[in-house]
Write a protein that holds these residues in place. Structure first.
Motif, short mmCIF file in Angstrom:
data_model
loop_
_atom_site.label_atom_id
_atom_site.label_comp_id
_atom_site.label_asym_id
_atom_site.label_seq_id
_atom_site.Cartn_x
_atom_site.Cartn_y
_atom_site.Cartn_z
N VAL A 225 9.06 -61.37 -12.60
CA VAL A 225 7.64 -61.22 -12.25
C VAL A 225 7.48 -60.36 -10.99
O VAL A 225 6.59 -59.50 -10.90
N VAL A 226 8.38 -60.58 -10.02
CA VAL A 226 8.31 -59.81 -8.78
C VAL A 226 8.53 -58.33 -9.05
O VAL A 226 7.78 -57.46 -8.55
N TRP A 227 9.54 -57.99 -9.86
CA TRP A 227 9.83 -56.58 -10.10
C TRP A 227 8.79 -55.91 -10.99
O TRP A 227 8.53 -54.70 -10.85
N ILE A 228 8.19 -56.64 -11.88
CA ILE A 228 7.06 -56.09 -12.66
C ILE A 228 5.90 -55.79 -11.72
O ILE A 228 5.24 -54.74 -11.84
N SER A 229 5.69 -56.68 -10.77
CA SER A 229 4.62 -56.47 -9.79
C SER A 229 4.89 -55.22 -8.94
O SER A 229 3.98 -54.44 -8.65
N VAL A 230 6.15 -55.02 -8.57
CA VAL A 230 6.52 -53.84 -7.78
C VAL A 230 6.22 -52.56 -8.56
O VAL A 230 5.69 -51.58 -8.00
N ALA A 231 6.55 -52.55 -9.84
CA ALA A 231 6.29 -51.36 -10.66
C ALA A 231 4.79 -51.06 -10.74
O ALA A 231 4.37 -49.90 -10.66
N ILE A 232 3.99 -52.11 -10.87
CA ILE A 232 2.53 -51.93 -10.92
C ILE A 232 2.01 -51.39 -9.59
O ILE A 232 1.12 -50.52 -9.57
N LEU A 233 2.55 -51.88 -8.49
CA LEU A 233 2.12 -51.41 -7.17
C LEU A 233 2.41 -49.92 -7.00
O LEU A 233 1.59 -49.18 -6.42
N ILE A 234 3.55 -49.47 -7.46
CA ILE A 234 3.89 -48.05 -7.35
C ILE A 234 2.89 -47.20 -8.11
O ILE A 234 2.42 -46.16 -7.63
N ILE A 235 2.52 -47.65 -9.32
CA ILE A 235 1.53 -46.92 -10.12
C ILE A 235 0.17 -46.89 -9.41
O ILE A 235 -0.51 -45.87 -9.36
N LEU A 236 -0.20 -48.03 -8.85
CA LEU A 236 -1.49 -48.15 -8.17
C LEU A 236 -1.61 -47.16 -7.01
O LEU A 236 -2.57 -46.40 -6.91
N PHE A 237 -0.63 -47.16 -6.12
CA PHE A 237 -0.71 -46.28 -4.95
C PHE A 237 -0.57 -44.81 -5.34
O PHE A 237 -1.11 -43.93 -4.66
N SER A 238 0.12 -44.54 -6.42
CA SER A 238 0.24 -43.15 -6.87
C SER A 238 -1.09 -42.61 -7.37
O SER A 238 -1.33 -41.40 -7.35
N ALA A 239 -1.98 -43.50 -7.82
CA ALA A 239 -3.29 -43.07 -8.35
C ALA A 239 -4.31 -42.80 -7.25
O ALA A 239 -5.38 -42.25 -7.53
N GLN A 240 -4.00 -43.15 -6.01
CA GLN A 240 -4.97 -43.00 -4.92
C GLN A 240 -5.36 -41.54 -4.67
O GLN A 240 -6.48 -41.26 -4.23
N ARG A 241 -4.46 -40.62 -4.95
CA ARG A 241 -4.76 -39.22 -4.65
C ARG A 241 -5.88 -38.66 -5.50
O ARG A 241 -6.44 -37.60 -5.18
N PHE A 242 -6.24 -39.36 -6.58
CA PHE A 242 -7.34 -38.87 -7.42
C PHE A 242 -8.70 -39.14 -6.80
O PHE A 242 -9.70 -38.58 -7.23
#
Length: 774
Positions: A225-242
């Motif tokens: 669960v922790v590592w799935i959460s980490v993957a989601i966080l990476i996607i989230l912050f990568s989308a901020q530039r839009f």
């Protein structure tokens, strides 16, 4: 040039109109601001904004602002009843606490009180600080000018009651250096805590949502669960530039569905399990809850307060939207949906007390469990957006006021001002959020840290609001006392509870905020000392005239723009430059970059020019003013160089007609006595006695001067920028050497350079180095 701009220029250039104005002093900087027509900066709070725009912003705000507070039902009951439910009526006590906490803090305090303290549409702690700086001289940087108050959106329309108390408090703040430092440090602390929220919100929201997998299948262990959460966080912050604009429109429908479905499930559970939880509207159940549980009830407040997470971002994000749009979306969507969701969970728990550790997912009907899980994960991702957007906004403000190291600020929306993205901060938040998720692993441990960051920041905002009410709004003392008793007292009770959990993870936001506070204070400390050094060693007018008149100084074709942050005079680095390179361009403009305690500056009020005598040396000073919510956008059109030269030529026209008029206007008061005789003599030589026969000659001289500027521009524009090496002076203590020689210079070397704050062509940039011993 637009038609409106053309009309403005005609209006400015008319001697008849200028003659009607009463200028307080013979100062071209003052002249420029006095000649600007009344203008008010446009923001989303303007009365002429259409309802279509307001509703569009209200829709966007659902996806950006309320994700955090909207996903708090995922973990509030679990964080409150960490040792299980001991009495069925305790559920009513906690539900009553949730009812009145959400009503008092997000709704009444922020939406209907604090948002009114926005600074021309901008929010956050720095907006409150700037309001105080503008209405009382509590700023620590000595860059104030009388002309600043003539900016159209600088003054506030204030009520007149309680004037005596307001003046006493204002004088107390202005005359106390300690009070000024405390205000600045508390502002920085609040900013640091909100940035800490930007780290903790993604961690707790995503981890709590993904935690639903553990209840669904034993395959999903805590580690997975922790590592799935980490993957989601990476996607989230990568989308901020839009950008907020695109993210808001993408997220708003999802969060809207989240609120709608949760409210529907809440109504279903309310009817199916126990409709009597409506009794929680009676606050007496709160009293009974504390009577039964004593200290345990007080400790549990650290979990209850998580129902208002994200409310500080609501204020910080007002610059991305508007007050009216947030009031609409909160009152009509977020608030009723949250009330129904918490009521439904309470109804379910009344009959299923053993499910409290996983109350949210257990209360979902099995038929829609997986669809709700998907929506919950997506909503948790969105929840992080509120604090991330708020973090970008407040860092932009602190950067402009000299309280944060230089970072790149990117505007992400061409339709709405104030929507920004900061790449460096985005990456730091992402790394910190991932580290928190991996280290703490559970929402319970993160919740201990989260509560301190949330409540501490809110109490600081309330403290500033008390000052705003007294100093700026001039409210009756009884109104302020009511605010303190009804709202601040509640926040301090919550603060006492969350501080109890300091050893159990609550230390993290305090430690994180302390690091950020140290960075901000070090940068601001050296920034202010560097400014004081330049003021004490600035080039005097007599010295400047001597430098320009030297026989060994060659005047070469072209126009030179010399940048500095010193508003009151010419920086010492200029004399250093001339001593080593005895050459000056035919036209020299000293440009001082200045941030005002105003969110935005109208373009026509941005440039203030002044001639440096004698006139035939073609030397000018210019103060370029920005609001703390504005950036020197590299992609701005027209570019900075073009705007500066066009405004210089406009100033010369205004100056020409002003000088003509002052020859016949005996009512003009000359305040700068040291220049009075010289100016008088020069005007007599250049313009005679103002006879109508000389008008044509004067016009020809004006056109000749403007052509001279254009010719210098065609010959080439060179941008000169001082790169001062700051170091601790001889005899400085160990602490000062650490702060200046190590910490500040480390930030300066590794962060954005000053020349990148403008669109300066690299081939025409000349950097001049000089050592400053502070």
């Amino acid at each position: 040039m637009s038609k409106d701009d053309h009309n403005d220029e005609q209006d400015i250039a008319s001697p008849q109109i200028i003659g009607k104005r009463k200028l307080r002093r013979y100062d071209s900087l003052d002249l420029e601001s006095a000649n600007v027509k009344d203008h008010h900066g446009h923001n989303h709070n303007s009365k002429d904004v259409s309802w279509a725009v307001v509703l569009s912003l209200a829709f966007q705000s659902i996806g950006v602002i309320y994700g955090d507070i909207g996903t708090s039902p995922l973990y509030v009951y679990a964080s409150t009843f960490t040792d299980g439910i001991k009495n069925s009526d305790d559920i009513l006590g906690v539900l009553s606490l949730i009812y009145y906490t959400i009503t008092l803090l997000p709704l009444i305090k922020y939406v209907f009180i604090v948002l009114r303290a926005n600074d021309n549409g901008k929010g956050g702690t720095f907006a409150l600080y700037s309001l105080l700086c503008r209405n009382a001289k509590v700023g620590l940087l000595p860059s104030q000018q009388d002309e600043d108050q003539e900016v159209s959106n600088y003054q506030l329309e204030l009520p007149s009651n309680q004037l005596g108390l307001s003046l006493k408090l204002k004088n107390l703040l202005e005359n106390s250096t300690i009070a000024k430092y405390i205000l600045l440090l508390v502002t920085m602390l609040s900013t640091s805590l909100v940035i800490g929220d930007g780290v903790l919100t993604p961690s707790i929201s995503v981890l709590s949502a993904v935690g639903g997998l553990k209840a669904a299948s034993p395959v999903f262990t805590e580690g997975r669960v922790v590592w799935i959460s980490v993957a989601i966080l990476i996607i989230l912050f990568s989308a901020q530039r839009f950008g907020t604009d695109k993210v808001g429109y993408s997220f708003a429908p999802i969060v809207g569905i989240w609120f709608l479905v949760n409210a529907g499930i809440g109504v279903f559970n309310f009817i199916k399990y126990d409709p009597t939880v409506i009794k929680a509207l009676n606050p007496w159940y709160i009293v009974q809850y504390f009577q039964r549980n004593g200290k345990d009830a007080w400790v549990s407040l650290g979990g209850v307060v998580l129902c208002v997470t994200g409310t500080e971002a609501l204020f910080a994000d007002v610059g991305h939207f508007s007050v009216k749009s947030i009031q609409i979306s909160m009152s009509s969507v977020a608030y009723p949906a949250l009330m129904l969701t918490y009521s439904g969970q309470a109804s379910f728990l009344r009959l299923n007390q053993h499910e409290v550790s996983n109350a949210f997912y257990s209360a979902i009907p099995k038929a829609i469990y997986w669809p709700m899980f998907v929506i919950a994960v997506v909503a948790a991702i969105i929840a992080s957006q509120a604090m991330i957007s708020g973090t970008f906004s407040i860092i932009q403000q602190s950067l402009a006021l000299g309280c944060f190291p230089r970072v790149k600020v990117v505007h992400t929306s061409t339709k709405f001002e104030g929507q920004v993205y900061i790449p460096e901060i985005n990456y730091i938040l992402m790394l910190a959020s991932i580290l928190v998720t991996v280290a703490f692993k559970t929402t319970e441990k993160i919740g201990h840290a989260y509560g301190i960051a949330v409540v501490f920041a809110e109490t600081i905002t309330s403290s500033f609001m008390v000052l705003v009410m007294l100093v700026i709004w001039k409210k009756h003392i009884m109104v302020v006392i009511m605010y303190v008793c009804c709202i601040m007292s509640v926040e301090f009770i919550y603060l006492s509870s969350v501080l109890y959990k300091f050893p159990h993870g609550g230390y993290f936001p305090i430690a994180f905020a302390s690091i950020l506070l140290s960075v901000m204070f070090i940068w601001n400390y050296v920034y202010r000392n560097k400014y004081y050094y330049e003021m004490e060693n600035k080039v005097s007018p007599d010295t400047l005239r001597d430098i320009v008149s030297r026989s060994n100084i060659s005047r070469v074709p072209g126009l030179a723009i010399f940048y500095s942050e010193l508003v009151h005079g010419i920086p010492p680095i200029f004399e250093h430059y001339v001593d080593n390179i005895p050459a000056l361009h035919h036209v020299v403009v000293f440009v001082s970059i200045k941030s005002l305690p105003v969110s935005t500056i109208p373009l026509e009020e941005r440039f203030l020019f002044r001639r440096v005598n004698p006139r035939d040396h073609n030397v000018f000073r210019c103060v370029v003013r920005y609001g703390y919510a504005e950036t020197r956008d590299e992609d701005q059109q027209p570019n900075f160089e073009t705007m500066l030269i066009e405004r210089l030529k406009e100033f010369m026209r205004n100056d020409h007609f002003w000088v003509c008029q002052t020859r016949t206007d005996q009512s003009v008061e000359l305040v700068e006595e040291e220049e009075e005789e010289e100016e008088e003599e020069e005007m007599n030589i250049r313009y005679g006695t103002g006879d109508e026969n000389d008008v044509r000659k004067k016009e020809e001289e004006l056109e000749s001067e403007i052509e001279m500027i254009e010719k210098a521009r065609r010959s080439g524009v060179v941008h000169m920028m001082g790169e001062s090496e700051v170091m601790a002076g001889k005899g400085a203590g160990f602490g000062k050497r650490i702060v200046i020689d190590l910490a500040f210079n480390f930030f300066k070397r590794n962060l954005r350079q000053s020349d990148k704050m403008f669109d300066i062509p690299r081939k025409r940039l000349l950097k001049i180095g000089m050592a400053y011993e502070l």
